[in-house]
Design a protein around this motif. Sequence first.
Motif, short mmCIF file in Angstrom:
data_model
loop_
_atom_site.label_atom_id
_atom_site.label_comp_id
_atom_site.label_asym_id
_atom_site.label_seq_id
_atom_site.Cartn_x
_atom_site.Cartn_y
_atom_site.Cartn_z
N ILE A 343 -0.34 29.18 21.04
CA ILE A 343 0.23 27.89 20.48
C ILE A 343 -0.92 26.83 21.28
CG2 ILE A 343 1.86 26.04 20.81
CD1 ILE A 343 3.94 28.49 20.66
N LEU A 365 10.00 32.33 22.18
CA LEU A 365 9.03 31.28 22.05
C LEU A 365 8.90 31.11 20.67
CD1 LEU A 365 6.64 29.31 22.59
CD2 LEU A 365 5.28 31.29 22.82
N VAL A 366 9.03 30.10 19.86
CA VAL A 366 9.47 29.68 18.37
C VAL A 366 8.51 28.52 17.92
CG1 VAL A 366 10.71 29.61 16.48
CG2 VAL A 366 11.49 30.75 18.51
N PRO A 367 7.23 28.62 17.42
CA PRO A 367 6.65 27.30 16.98
C PRO A 367 7.71 26.38 15.81
CG PRO A 367 5.37 29.33 16.71
CD PRO A 367 6.60 29.82 16.98
N ARG A 372 5.49 21.10 17.81
CA ARG A 372 6.26 21.20 19.12
C ARG A 372 6.57 22.97 19.14
NH1 ARG A 372 10.93 17.10 20.01
NH2 ARG A 372 11.54 17.80 17.91
N ALA A 373 7.13 23.27 20.26
CA ALA A 373 7.53 24.64 20.33
C ALA A 373 8.69 24.98 21.01
CB ALA A 373 6.62 25.49 21.34
N LEU A 375 11.09 26.82 23.67
CA LEU A 375 11.24 28.09 24.54
C LEU A 375 12.57 28.25 25.17
CD1 LEU A 375 8.57 26.14 25.12
CD2 LEU A 375 7.90 27.47 26.55
N ASP A 437 6.33 19.28 23.67
CA ASP A 437 5.25 18.95 22.92
C ASP A 437 3.94 19.27 23.58
OD1 ASP A 437 3.30 17.56 21.45
OD2 ASP A 437 4.60 15.86 20.81
#
Length: 564
Positions: A343, A365-367, A372-373, A375, A437
């Motif tokens: 990422i 962990l997902v984009p 943004r991501a 967690l 972010d």
Amino acid sequence: MTVDGGEKSTTAAAPVAEHLEVHRAGEKEVSVVALECTDLLIGREGECGLSLSDGMVSRRHARLFRDPFGRWWIRDLGSRNGTRVNGVPSTERVIGLNDVIEIGPFVLRMRRPSSTDDSTVTMDARAVSVVETESVKTTTLAEAGNPRVVASHLSMLMKFGQSLLSLEQVGGRLSALCRLMVGEDFHGRTALAMRLFRDRADAPPQMLCEAAFAPGCEHDTPYVSRGVLARLRRSAEPVLAGNAAPGPVDVQLTVDRDVLPASAVACPLRSDDRTVDFLYVMLPPQYGTGEWLALVSLAVEHFQQAEFAWAARRQEQEHAAIDRELEQARQIQEKLVPKERHIEGLDVAIRFKPCRWVGGDYVDLVPMSDGRALLTVADVCGKGLQAALVAASVHSLVHATLGAGLGLTELMQGLNRHLNEFLPDHSFATMVSLVLDPKTGEVEMINAGHPPAIVVDAQGGARWLPSGSNPPLGVGDVTFEIQHDHVDPGEMLAMFSDGLIEAGGKKNENVGLEPLSEQLRSVYAEHRDDPAGRVADSLDALLVDVQGDELSSDDRAFLLARRM
């Protein structure tokens, strides 16, 4: 040999509960250790649950423990002389009925309640006719001296034992034993397999299979001696009795000889503190000798060995089925743990270790579509398959919610509604979800009863992110409070399950939040220029060292994310 909580035993009757039989190699004395716990420490120290006093045994030598599926395992604790199972050095393995554990000069065997119970025995509702009210003089096998058994009988018994291994149903094996007793090799008139209730002296024995009769004796009435039954209730040992003139062995069967001159042999098949299953054979009076008592006892031993082999076979099949299901569940759960994906602006490492086999921790962990991501780390109350199923459903809902373009608040509210509806009573899940972010370092966070996240820097500083006052998921309708924070370049965010702060050490002390904070600061300061994966490996090794030889009592999951 010192066995804490155990008792020495030389009787044939086995305790109802699971237990260990322990003896020193070459010695006959056996100690019985009831397994009233699920975790038994074995070693030379007095504080061990099973203390074995010998210089070849390490202070903390091995651990015997039971998994959530009822299987017992032995685990060597790095002992000096090792732990052997069936003669092979073993670090950790499941223990079956046939397995022999060797620790120093000691031999340990696992014993379980007999598998011959009401669910596997074909019960006959008929009660047996019990006669006589006066006392009876009986003789046990131990009192009969050293009776001789000829080689032809031994050969016949070996063939009989082999034949039992092809009979799958216990009722068929019982019938085969009874038929053997009335055949030409044993000369019995009648043979019965029965169950005696030790705690109910007034209850007649019950048939376990159809009675067997010798040719010409089909119309005989099977009589059972009350005196023999009384002896079985007391000692559960092979018994010989007779009502004819005494021979070399002085015994007396008080069934009236005018009714039926005979001898009788009764041999326990299995026993516990409630019941005795036994073989009862009526014989012509000339066979009322110690030799015949020994011969019938040998036949029963072959039957018992076959029962043991069938029980071990069933156990192996059950263990294989459990292993297959666990392996499938493990593969599914491993696929749910995200790979360390790239990422932009973040260096991320994830570690996941279930307590045993599969667990209820969830780390992800997902984009997100806006750059943004998400967690997140969650911990489902409980362990094993049930907790793993709930964790899998949480994973599915997280990805479905973010895939629909919804935000953090909608995610947590939707998870809470789902778990309120479908979680078992008295169950819940804690969870911390954070949207980061990578460009600005801005953080949105909802903590639902979970340990707080921590941010550490390369200079050794650390601070806990605010956790708010939200309850866990699945305990009621809640409007979750959202928190805001910031992660600067070079700082590392750490999120974890409570398995990291409740890891039992060598003195069974919890790690705790503050000690964990110190460990994180120390590890990050040491590896400030290394990738996050190297930091995660060092933290994992530190946790393993803290745990020592204690069994893991909780799942362990954590996520490290350094802002570049």
